[in-house]
Design a protein around this motif. Structure first.
Motif, PDB file in Angstrom:
ATOM      1  N   LEU A 170       0.963  -1.288  -0.358  1.00  0.00           N
ATOM      2  CA  LEU A 170      -0.139  -0.401   0.202  1.00  0.00           C
ATOM      3  C   LEU A 170       0.601   1.255  -0.170  1.00  0.00           C
ATOM      4  O   LEU A 170       0.343   2.154  -0.814  1.00  0.00           O
ATOM      5  CB  LEU A 170      -0.734   0.257   1.314  1.00  0.00           C
ATOM      6  N   PHE A 171       1.918   1.093   0.638  1.00  0.00           N
ATOM      7  CA  PHE A 171       2.930   1.857   1.270  1.00  0.00           C
ATOM      8  C   PHE A 171       3.289   2.330  -0.413  1.00  0.00           C
ATOM      9  O   PHE A 171       3.819   3.935  -0.718  1.00  0.00           O
ATOM     10  CB  PHE A 171       3.515   2.091   1.847  1.00  0.00           C
ATOM     11  N   TRP A 172       3.691   1.960  -1.478  1.00  0.00           N
ATOM     12  CA  TRP A 172       4.522   2.178  -2.226  1.00  0.00           C
ATOM     13  C   TRP A 172       4.062   2.641  -3.371  1.00  0.00           C
ATOM     14  O   TRP A 172       4.113   2.973  -4.672  1.00  0.00           O
ATOM     15  CB  TRP A 172       5.861   0.246  -2.764  1.00  0.00           C
ATOM     16  N   LYS A 173       2.801   1.585  -3.484  1.00  0.00           N
ATOM     17  CA  LYS A 173       1.500   1.878  -4.497  1.00  0.00           C
ATOM     18  C   LYS A 173       1.829   3.687  -3.771  1.00  0.00           C
ATOM     19  O   LYS A 173       0.705   4.339  -5.371  1.00  0.00           O
ATOM     20  CB  LYS A 173       0.280   0.972  -4.773  1.00  0.00           C
ATOM     21  N   THR A 174       0.621   3.913  -3.160  1.00  0.00           N
ATOM     22  CA  THR A 174       0.326   5.124  -2.724  1.00  0.00           C
ATOM     23  C   THR A 174       1.974   6.172  -3.052  1.00  0.00           C
ATOM     24  O   THR A 174       0.970   7.494  -3.719  1.00  0.00           O
ATOM     25  CB  THR A 174       0.101   5.252  -1.131  1.00  0.00           C
ATOM     26  N   PHE A 175       2.551   5.939  -2.662  1.00  0.00           N
ATOM     27  CA  PHE A 175       3.683   6.706  -2.922  1.00  0.00           C
ATOM     28  C   PHE A 175       4.099   7.260  -4.173  1.00  0.00           C
ATOM     29  O   PHE A 175       4.132   7.956  -4.228  1.00  0.00           O
ATOM     30  CB  PHE A 175       5.218   6.460  -2.984  1.00  0.00           C
ATOM     31  N   ALA A 176       4.010   6.344  -5.518  1.00  0.00           N
ATOM     32  CA  ALA A 176       4.212   6.319  -6.432  1.00  0.00           C
ATOM     33  C   ALA A 176       3.150   6.924  -7.330  1.00  0.00           C
ATOM     34  O   ALA A 176       2.741   8.010  -7.883  1.00  0.00           O
ATOM     35  CB  ALA A 176       3.831   4.779  -7.094  1.00  0.00           C
ATOM     36  N   ALA A 177       1.152   6.414  -6.950  1.00  0.00           N
ATOM     37  CA  ALA A 177       0.944   7.463  -7.242  1.00  0.00           C
ATOM     38  C   ALA A 177       0.094   8.613  -7.073  1.00  0.00           C
ATOM     39  O   ALA A 177      -0.189   9.495  -7.816  1.00  0.00           O
ATOM     40  CB  ALA A 177      -0.486   6.372  -6.433  1.00  0.00           C
ATOM     41  N   LEU A 178       0.997   9.372  -6.228  1.00  0.00           N
ATOM     42  CA  LEU A 178       1.338  10.255  -6.170  1.00  0.00           C
ATOM     43  C   LEU A 178       2.526  11.211  -7.042  1.00  0.00           C
ATOM     44  O   LEU A 178       2.284  12.515  -6.454  1.00  0.00           O
ATOM     45  CB  LEU A 178       1.191  10.377  -4.171  1.00  0.00           C
ATOM     46  N   ASN A 180       2.332  10.139  -9.719  1.00  0.00           N
ATOM     47  CA  ASN A 180       1.156   9.469 -11.034  1.00  0.00           C
ATOM     48  C   ASN A 180       2.175   8.774 -11.951  1.00  0.00           C
ATOM     49  O   ASN A 180       1.979   9.188 -12.821  1.00  0.00           O
ATOM     50  CB  ASN A 180       1.111  10.879 -11.836  1.00  0.00           C
ATOM     51  N   LYS A 181       2.815   8.245 -10.905  1.00  0.00           N
ATOM     52  CA  LYS A 181       3.796   7.263 -11.231  1.00  0.00           C
ATOM     53  C   LYS A 181       2.676   5.504 -11.074  1.00  0.00           C
ATOM     54  O   LYS A 181       2.338   5.315 -10.577  1.00  0.00           O
ATOM     55  CB  LYS A 181       4.983   6.979 -11.141  1.00  0.00           C
ATOM     56  N   TYR A 182       3.870   4.418 -11.727  1.00  0.00           N
ATOM     57  CA  TYR A 182       3.228   3.063 -11.352  1.00  0.00           C
ATOM     58  C   TYR A 182       4.547   2.869 -10.785  1.00  0.00           C
ATOM     59  O   TYR A 182       5.851   3.091 -10.751  1.00  0.00           O
ATOM     60  CB  TYR A 182       3.308   1.757 -12.583  1.00  0.00           C
ATOM     61  N   VAL A 183       4.237   2.089 -10.545  1.00  0.00           N
ATOM     62  CA  VAL A 183       5.253   1.191  -8.987  1.00  0.00           C
ATOM     63  C   VAL A 183       6.426   0.980  -9.640  1.00  0.00           C
ATOM     64  O   VAL A 183       7.784   1.160  -9.436  1.00  0.00           O
ATOM     65  CB  VAL A 183       5.301   0.490  -7.565  1.00  0.00           C
ATOM     66  N   GLU A 184       6.345   0.646 -10.462  1.00  0.00           N
ATOM     67  CA  GLU A 184       7.522   0.160 -11.791  1.00  0.00           C
ATOM     68  C   GLU A 184       8.071   1.207 -12.272  1.00  0.00           C
ATOM     69  O   GLU A 184       9.749   0.911 -12.319  1.00  0.00           O
ATOM     70  CB  GLU A 184       6.851  -1.262 -12.463  1.00  0.00           C
ATOM     71  N   LEU A 185       7.724   2.022 -12.240  1.00  0.00           N
ATOM     72  CA  LEU A 185       8.594   3.175 -12.740  1.00  0.00           C
ATOM     73  C   LEU A 185       9.325   4.371 -12.297  1.00  0.00           C
ATOM     74  O   LEU A 185       9.670   5.537 -12.192  1.00  0.00           O
ATOM     75  CB  LEU A 185       7.434   3.696 -13.729  1.00  0.00           C
ATOM     76  N   LEU A 186       9.265   3.867 -10.477  1.00  0.00           N
ATOM     77  CA  LEU A 186       9.455   4.576  -9.981  1.00  0.00           C
ATOM     78  C   LEU A 186      11.577   4.544  -9.956  1.00  0.00           C
ATOM     79  O   LEU A 186      12.210   3.490 -10.283  1.00  0.00           O
ATOM     80  CB  LEU A 186       9.231   3.958  -8.086  1.00  0.00           C
ATOM     81  N   THR A 187      12.305   5.395  -9.443  1.00  0.00           N
ATOM     82  CA  THR A 187      13.744   5.409  -9.998  1.00  0.00           C
ATOM     83  C   THR A 187      14.352   5.238  -8.425  1.00  0.00           C
ATOM     84  O   THR A 187      13.700   4.723  -7.254  1.00  0.00           O
ATOM     85  CB  THR A 187      14.053   6.705 -10.400  1.00  0.00           C
ATOM     86  N   GLU A 188      15.151   4.635  -8.901  1.00  0.00           N
ATOM     87  CA  GLU A 188      15.752   4.236  -7.295  1.00  0.00           C
ATOM     88  C   GLU A 188      16.298   5.199  -6.396  1.00  0.00           C
ATOM     89  O   GLU A 188      16.207   5.075  -4.696  1.00  0.00           O
ATOM     90  CB  GLU A 188      17.682   3.471  -7.820  1.00  0.00           C
TER      91      GLU A 188
END
Length: 214
Positions: A170-178, A180-188
């Motif tokens: 939930l945290f990672w999905k929410t963090f990325a959502a805010l 406007n990204k999908y989790v898989e597109l988060l940078t390191e």
């Protein structure tokens, strides 16, 4: 004096522009630009009206759907039987059209409000779903703006503090959502910053550190 549905259709088309008629369980729906503003039932014309328009319709003798002896759901209750002379008497046609146009404006306003409300729904964000929207709703976070205000980390901690079952997903999905990204597109770099923030906040409230990043 009852009104024949064909005559009513022709009358309204002549006064308003082309209208459509569709058979409903409760009668025949009358539409203009895909907005159902009226219902024809048993020789009577019912106009959709709320608030001040509904008060006016009642003042001229209009009877709400559920008060003419027909059980109804809440949506149908907003329809009022218009006195037949407003349809049959040409001298009152202008007032009929004025009422219909106001009804159409009410429908337009409601649809716009509904559209804006849907746009605020958390499930519309990347990664999010009805499941996560409902989970966040249990702690009073119901719109995207509320979620942005509280942030992903505090939202996650708030859910945990309420004793609700929640995983790091939930945290990672929410963090990325805010973002406007999908989790898989988060940078390191984004992951490292978020990982540090969530664990610092978890430590402050006495929760175990999060172990994994996506």
């Amino acid at each position: 004096m009852s009104i024949h549905t064909i005559n009513l259709h022709e009358k309204l088309s002549a006064l308003l522009g082309e209208v459509e008629s569709k058979k409903l369980f409760s009668g025949i729906g009358i539409f203009y630009n895909d907005h159902m503003f009226g219902i024809y039932k048993q020789g009577g014309f019912y106009l959709r009206a709320k608030d001040e328009l509904a008060q006016y319709v009642e003042s001229i003798g209009g009877v709400r759907w559920d008060r003419d002896g027909v059980p109804s759901n809440l949506r149908i209750r907003d329809y009022y039987l218009i006195p037949s002379d407003y349809v049959s008497d040409e001298h009152k046609n202008s007032m009929l059209i004025k009422m219909i146009k106001e009804s159409l404006q009410q429908i337009e306003s409601e649809k716009l409000a509904e559209s804006l409300e849907r746009a605020k729904r958390i499930r519309r964000l990347p990664n999010m779903s009805l499941k996560y929207e409902r989970l966040l709703g249990k702690v009073g976070i119901n719109t995207i703006s509320q979620l942005r205000e509280i942030g992903a980390a505090d939202a996650y901690i708030l859910i945990k503090s309420q004793g609700l079952f929640v995983t790091s997903h939930l945290f990672w999905k929410t963090f990325a959502a805010l973002k406007n990204k999908y989790v898989e597109l988060l940078t390191e770099t984004e992951k490292e910053i978020a990982f540090k923030e969530i664990n610092e906040k978890l430590a402050k409230v006495g929760f175990r550190a999060m172990k994994y990043k996506p």
